[in-house]
Design an enzyme around this catalytic site. Structure first.
Site, PDB file in Angstrom:
ATOM      1  N   GLY A 112      -7.448  -6.148   4.066  1.00  0.00           N
ATOM      2  CA  GLY A 112      -8.539  -6.957   3.550  1.00  0.00           C
ATOM      3  C   GLY A 112      -9.704  -6.087   3.144  1.00  0.00           C
ATOM      4  CB  SER A 127       6.121  -8.860 -10.014  1.00  0.00           C
ATOM      5  OG  SER A 127       5.704  -8.224 -11.214  1.00  0.00           O
ATOM      6  N   GLY A 147       0.828  -1.207   0.000  1.00  0.00           N
ATOM      7  CA  GLY A 147       0.000   0.000   0.000  1.00  0.00           C
ATOM      8  C   GLY A 147       0.852   1.242   0.000  1.00  0.00           C
ATOM      9  CB  CYS A 206      -9.383 -17.340  -2.086  1.00  0.00           C
ATOM     10  SG  CYS A 206     -10.502 -16.243  -3.004  1.00  0.00           S
ATOM     11  CG  ASP A 225       2.860 -10.034 -12.210  1.00  0.00           C
ATOM     12  OD1 ASP A 225       1.674  -9.754 -12.013  1.00  0.00           O
ATOM     13  OD2 ASP A 225       3.721  -9.170 -12.456  1.00  0.00           O
ATOM     14  CB  CYS A 281      -8.990 -13.115  -9.253  1.00  0.00           C
ATOM     15  SG  CYS A 281      -7.455 -13.943  -8.752  1.00  0.00           S
TER      16      CYS A 281
END
Length: 484
Positions: free
Chosen positions: A116, A293, A41, A443, A356, A446
């Site tokens: 989150g 990345s 962030g 999870c 990525d 996406c």
């Protein structure tokens, strides 16, 4: 954003850090912890600190190194602190929504940081007293609810509230005497506990423990809350664990020097590259990464394919964020804020370019054009994640489904759109196997649209609370709140 600042990469909600260490410079420990989590962030940063009598909060918009200096940190003295660096996924990126949030509670205060995104925020906001209805982030709603019951201790209030909270949350919070940390029952966002010589630390990633000299102890379990004070670490469970860790942490969000579920993120990414080479080979001269990345997967692709690895793109690490947006004319001229090709390396070569993920496709389109302008003979794009086809409601600010290029175009259509000679993605099962985590404990929403927690249509949207109550509200002020 490497070639075009208008093309946002996926952004994680936040990084959180907490420390209980009497006799240590906890403000500086928290600063360095946040510095290690800066990738999670970059909009704002803040630290809340207690000396046992009052909580002081210092926060501002900007990077950790922009918000704090040594004089400020020296003035923040105490034995207990939490810190936060934010990318907004709920509420506007304004000072009022920076974290840690603070409310007056019982005989003192309560400060909280959140990584989150909650999915029942309107329901929770309706539980706030009328005077608290100005909150425009899910984090501020949580803080208000934890603080508003004067008849319960912080621990009692948390154990009553957290079972009612739905969505992704890795929390650090504190009153004047105790550090608290809690993780949602699915454990979607990471949260770890480390041991200091004179205390304890909690953080979003193990890399933040490393930077402050804390020894990794364990992960905070899904559905677990811990307290840290003079009695040590105590654990309590507020919900049964139903693990669904975020698969995208392994792809992009986490630092490569972080460990998740016992697996080095760097090792997982290198293994993905090897699998990608076996699944989608290319007849090429060089493998080059899109830094940073894409680098571990490119190393793995080179190893798995036998094609030499090379650094074909140079990244300017000192640009950081820029608030100066280039005009359309400058963008058309190919302004490159962060990446520039090494012409002598790539001219005349057939390239495998490893990245990525593809979200909107604008970055890859600009990148392919840049490489061709630098003389690349062929450009074969390989992606170390499956196509991102679905938005995230659990703390990653992806584009909406209509903006996700893979949600609207086939792989061949995307290849044509970005101008590559070929395009291929790693298969979902191959990515999962590289993590060594069972598929049913991850999870993957996406990538496959299977959301582990059902999301009500009315609870979606970054500015949900602002639409219902107007401009961002300001909670009770702590002992000190800095706004430069």
């Amino acid at each position: 954003m490497e070639t075009d600042p208008h093309d946002r990469a996926p952004q994680d909600a936040c990084g959180v850090f907490g420390v209980w260490a009497p006799g240590e410079e906890v403000s500086k420990l928290t600063y360095f912890g946040l510095y290690a989590l800066q990738h999670r962030g970059q909009e704002s940063a803040g630290i809340a600190l207690s000396d046992g009598e009052r909580i002081v909060v210092y926060k501002d918009m900007g990077l950790v190194s922009q918000v704090f200096n040594e004089a400020t940190l020296d003035s923040l003295r105490g034995h207990l602190a939490i810190g936060h660096c934010r990318y907004s996924t709920t509420g506007s990126p304004v000072w009022e929504n920076a974290q840690p949030t603070f409310y007056t509670a019982r005989d003192g205060g309560l400060a909280l940081g959140h990584n989150g995104n909650l999915i029942n925020t309107p329901e929770l906001a309706a539980m706030l007293p009328n005077e608290r209805r100005g909150a425009t982030t899910d984090t501020e709603v949580l803080t208000g609810l934890l603080a508003h019951n004067p008849d319960r201790s912080t621990e009692e209030a948390a154990l009553e509230l957290l079972p009612q909270v739905k969505g992704a949350f890795s929390l650090v919070f504190m009153d004047e005497h105790t550090l608290y940390a809690a993780r949602d029952p699915q454990g979607i966002r990471p949260l770890v506990l480390g041991r200091l010589e004179g205390g304890w630390a909690v953080a979003s990633e193990t890399a933040a423990l490393d930077i402050v000299g804390a020894v990794f102890d364990r992960e905070i379990e899904p559905g677990e809350m811990i307290t840290v004070d003079h009695r040590g670490v105590r654990s309590m469970r507020f919900a049964a664990a139903a693990p669904k860790g975020c698969l995208f942490e392994y792809v992009y969000l986490a630092r490569p020097d972080t460990t998740i579920a016992g697996r080095s993120v760097n090792s997982a990414r290198v293994e993905v590259g090897r699998r990608l080479a076996r699944q989608h080979p290319a007849d090429a001269d060089l493998v080059i990464p899109v830094p940073e990345s894409g680098t571990p997967a490119a190393v793995g692709y080179a190893d798995g394919s036998g094609i030499p690895f090379a650094q074909g793109l140079v990244k300017n690490s000192y640009v950081g964020r820029t608030f100066i947006q280039p005009s359309q004319t400058l963008r058309q001229l190919g302004i490159r804020l962060k990446l520039n090709p090494l012409r002598e390396v790539i001219a005349g070569k057939r390239l495998v370019v490893v990245d990525d993920s593809i979200v909107r496709g604008n970055t890859q389109r600009a990148l392919v054009r840049m490489l061709r302008d630098a003389g690349a003979a062929e450009v074969h794009v390989r992606i170390s994640s499956p196509p991102v086809m679905w938005p995230c409601y659990y703390g990653v600010d992806f584009a909406t489904k209509s903006e996700l290029v893979a949600g609207n175009l086939s792989t061949e259509e995307i290849r044509d759109s970005i101008g590559a000679d070929s395009l291929a993605y790693i298969a979902l099962d191959e990515l999962v196997e590289a993590t060594r985590v069972p598929k049913d404990r991850l999870c993957r929403a996406c990538f496959d649209g299977e959301y582990p927690i059902e999301v009500d249509e009315d609870s979606r949207g970054k500015y949900l609370l602002e639409k219902s109550c107007g401009t961002p509200g300001v909670a009770d002020e702590p002992s000190l709140a800095a706004r430069r």
